[in-house]
Scaffold this motif. Structure first.
Motif, PDB file in Angstrom:
ATOM      1  N   GLU A 613       0.828  -1.207   0.000  1.00 26.45           N
ATOM      2  CA  GLU A 613       0.000   0.000   0.000  1.00 26.45           C
ATOM      3  C   GLU A 613       0.868   1.265   0.000  1.00 26.45           C
ATOM      4  O   GLU A 613       0.620   2.213  -0.737  1.00 26.45           O
ATOM      5  CB  GLU A 613      -0.931  -0.014   1.210  1.00 26.45           C
ATOM      6  N   LYS A 616       2.435   2.183  -3.335  1.00 27.59           N
ATOM      7  CA  LYS A 616       1.546   2.889  -4.271  1.00 27.59           C
ATOM      8  C   LYS A 616       1.607   4.392  -4.015  1.00 27.59           C
ATOM      9  O   LYS A 616       1.678   5.187  -4.950  1.00 27.59           O
ATOM     10  CB  LYS A 616       0.103   2.394  -4.100  1.00 27.59           C
ATOM     11  N   THR A 620       2.918   7.277  -6.699  1.00 28.26           N
ATOM     12  CA  THR A 620       2.068   8.392  -7.109  1.00 28.26           C
ATOM     13  C   THR A 620       2.743   9.731  -6.824  1.00 28.26           C
ATOM     14  O   THR A 620       2.721  10.634  -7.655  1.00 28.26           O
ATOM     15  CB  THR A 620       0.729   8.355  -6.338  1.00 28.26           C
TER      16      THR A 620
END
Ligand code: ADP
Ligand code: ZN
Length: 719
Positions: A613, A616, A620
């Motif tokens: 998680e 990610k 980004t």
């Protein structure tokens, strides 16, 4: 004879080797890697001899004196320093100075010297008539060849003098080291099948290789380390073990001493300068084969290294925050290559950078999924403090109070963590826990008290502080932060009969206090250990069955892209302090952010879930491990001038670094320190071949600027 000398001044302008003539009478004493005294402008300086040659084209001054008989910098360290300079863009002298204990640095001439014991040996036959006490003295030599002066003086000092005067006894001196290690009770544990599998995996490899050992708390990583070190010892090789802050982990040294006795040298900040000097000599003389220490122990002058181990590899203490800004993990890799040896990094919560490299196969991944005692990891209960605050104003939820009472009744012990990371550098809503974030960077805004503003110290975004919370609309915005003392008082009120031990930087600052506290808690002189981050690190108490975290959130709000990672890691580590032996343990975690993913994954003991998680998010927002970061600090006495120079630097970077994102200049969170104004620029990049060259040119430009200073930090651990 001419020598090239690197003098003690750490300044980019002086950072080169100067030639000096060696007077005839000193020629025999000259070696590479020793210190000499030389004239420099109008002063006398110390410096390291880096090369020796026959002639030079320039007119040179003469070496004044030779300081060391033996090398203080080995040839490996001399080489390593040059690489470190290139990687960190630091001065070469700072790279050498950081490797040495104070007593052996250039310049810091202290009175530290070798310590000696005086002995006597029989020198001649007894050819005089002996007094009764003299006879007694001579009798001592029936069993021993040499006898300590103290043992002889006990009998009679005057008889000793007589024996020496008549040439029957002769004095000899033997140097000794200030620290003693115990060789008694050497013992080892039988490894579990899981541990053995990991050890076998490492044994299979030859030469340079990096391993990442992901082992849950209490899985027995330390036993694995010791087994691998013993392998190397048998091969005649040496080892380095790095720990985050060794004076905080006396239990670790104890375990190594029990296994390896006086083959170890423990380097840490609590040692006196004399002790550090002696440990350094024990290492360089080959007497110590295993060096355990914090960051700078990576420079231990060991020869023929077989393995370098970095425990708790996620720890930010491996990065030095002033020049030279090195990370001991990077130095470990360089030394690993130079020695063609293994490098093993271990953690229950590896840094994202390391785990990502293991996923890519750059590091070999090893795992220990189970605790060595065969028990499961402690059950974690999350308490939502938003709910609790409706009933009570204190720091303790009903659940935590009940659990503590339960353990106190059973005569078991409790560790309580008060998370003070990020203390009062941000503000939050007392009612709902809302914090202000930067709309551009998704980073908590930093509170600037003087101007009552909130600022992003990445991009420079700023806003006024509101009284009203934008989320719950209560007028309850406030700086957050509680002290351990206040919580201690509260504990004493709620649990009247409990014995509380408070451990924080205040109570542990005196030498040896930390160790004493650990021992007394181990001996159950206290029921509750309350502390800051230090209670999360490496402690191993068998009677601890409850860990309570009073405020899990504060560290989530630190304005740093690693705040989730650091929080996950801290909470996992502190949870791991209970249920390590025969008794099961459980954890109560109080939070205002029960739905935050870092908290959710801690509850599940799911490192890999968290890793995925968080990766990610990093992708980004273009943070490591997807991108590298280089951090520039531009500072000076004149606010405007420094700001203008920062702007100029930004323009240069924009022009020459086409593959990077340049953020800033922004004012730093602590904008003005000691009347120096500080601006920061962040460079984010994936591939940027010209980066070092461009930065070197900027560095060259600013090195003679007396008014504005440029500092460069690659891969910073804090922003
Ligand atoms: P970690 O470093 O992974 O947190 P430790 O090495 O501290 O784990 O081990 C946790 C506990 O389990 C310690 O008390 C240790 O003595 C014990 N232990 C580890 N390995 C073994 C083993 N093979 N046999 C018995 N006890 C072990
Ligand atoms: Zn921002």
């Amino acid at each position: 004879m001419i020598v090239g000398v690197l003098v003690e001044i750490s300044n980019q302008n002086v950072d080169k080797v100067f030639d000096y003539k060696v007077p005839k009478e000193l020629e025999d004493k000259i070696k590479i890697g020793i210190r000499v005294e030389v004239p420099f402008s109008k002063r006398t300086l110390e410096g390291f001899v880096l090369n020796i040659k026959n002639e030079t084209d320039i007119d040179t001054k003469e070496v004044i004196s030779v300081i060391d008989e033996e090398q203080v910098l080995t040839s490996e360290l001399l080489e390593l320093g040059k690489k470190l300079k290139e990687e960190t863009l630091s001065t070469l002298i700072s790279c050498y100075q950081v490797m040495l204990p104070k007593a052996l640095k250039a310049k810091h001439n202290t009175n530290i010297s070798k310590k000696y014991d005086t002995y006597y040996i029989l020198n001649n036959k007894v050819d005089i008539k002996l007094s009764k006490s003299a006879e007694e003295i001579i009798n001592l030599f029936k069993e021993k060849d040499k006898v300590k002066k103290e043992d002889i003086v006990k009998i009679s000092r005057s008889s000793l003098n007589t024996l020496v005067k008549n040439n029957i006894l002769k004095e000899v001196k033997h140097q000794h080291y200030r620290l003693k290690y115990n060789n008694d009770n050497i013992s080892k544990k039988e490894l579990t099948t899981d541990q053995l599998k990991v050890v076998e995996e490492v044994r299979k490899t030859n030469g340079y290789e990096i391993f990442l050992l992901h082992g849950v708390t209490g899985s027995g990583k330390t036993e694995v380390y010791m087994e691998l070190i013993e392998d190397e010892l048998k091969k005649g090789k040496t080892s380095i073990v790095l720990v985050p802050e060794i004076s905080l982990t006396p239990q670790m040294v104890e375990r190594f001493e029990k296994r390896f006795g006086d083959k170890i040298a423990a380097l840490h900040s609590a040692l006196s300068d004399g002790e550090k000097y002696d440990e350094y000599r024990r290492i360089i003389e080959g007497k110590a084969k295993i060096v355990i220490g914090a960051r700078s122990a990576i420079f231990a002058p060991l020869k023929n290294i077989g393995i370098i181990i970095i425990d708790e590899e996620h720890s930010d203490t491996y990065k030095q925050e002033n020049e030279p800004r090195y990370n001991a993990k990077d130095v470990a890799k360089i030394r690993g290559q130079m020695n063609n040896c293994k490098v093993l990094m271990g953690s229950a919560t590896p840094s994202l950078e390391s785990y990502a490299r293991a996923q890519k196969g750059v590091y070999k991944l090893l795992t220990l999924q189970n605790r060595a005692n065969g028990k499961s990891l402690p059950q974690i209960t999350i308490v939502d403090m938003n709910e609790e605050m409706k009933y009570s104003k204190g720091h303790f939820s009903k659940k935590l109070i009940d659990e503590i009472n339960d353990k106190l009744e059973k005569k078991e012990q409790v560790i309580l963590l008060l998370n003070r990371r990020g203390y009062s550098s941000f503000i939050t809503c007392k009612n709902c826990g809302y914090t202000f974030k930067c709309p551009n960077c998704d980073i908590t805004l930093t509170y600037h008290k003087s101007s009552r503003t909130l600022r992003c110290h990445y991009c420079g975004y700023g806003t006024k502080v509101y009284e009203e919370c934008p989320s719950c609309h209560e007028h309850s915005i406030n700086d957050l932060g509680v002290g351990t003392e206040k919580v201690e008082e509260e504990i004493k009120k709620i649990f009247e009969n409990a014995r509380v031990l408070r451990m924080d930087t205040d109570t542990t600052s005196r030498k040896g206090m930390h160790e004493k506290m650990i021992t007394s808690f181990k001996n159950h002189e206290y029921d509750i250990l309350l502390g800051t981050q230090i209670v999360a690190k490496g402690l191993d108490f068998e009677n601890v069955t409850l860990v309570g975290v009073i405020n899990a959130d504060t560290s989530l709000n630190i304005p740093d892209f690693r705040s989730s990672e650091n929080t996950f890691s801290l909470l996992s580590q502190v949870s791991g302090r209970c249920g390590r032996s025969s008794k099961e343990g459980n954890v109560v975690l109080q939070t205002f952010n029960k739905d935050h993913y870092a908290i959710r994954y801690v509850k599940k003991h799911d490192y890999i879930g968290f890793y995925k998680e968080e990766m990610k998010v990093r992708q980004t927002l273009k943070y490591p491990p997807y991108y590298y970061i280089c951090y520039l600090k531009v500072s000076g006495k004149d606010m405007n001038e420094s700001g203008i120079e920062a702007q100029k630097i930004k323009k240069v970077l924009d022009k020459y670094l086409k593959n990077s994102t340049i953020l800033g200049p922004s004012t730093m969170a602590l904008f003005k320190i000691n009347n120096i104004y500080r601006y920061s620029i962040i460079i984010k990049y994936k591939y940027e071949n010209d980066l070092n060259d461009v930065l070197k040119r900027l560095q060259d430009h600013y090195k003679s600027n007396q008014r504005v200073r440029l500092d460069i930090d690659f891969n910073p651990v804090h922003l």
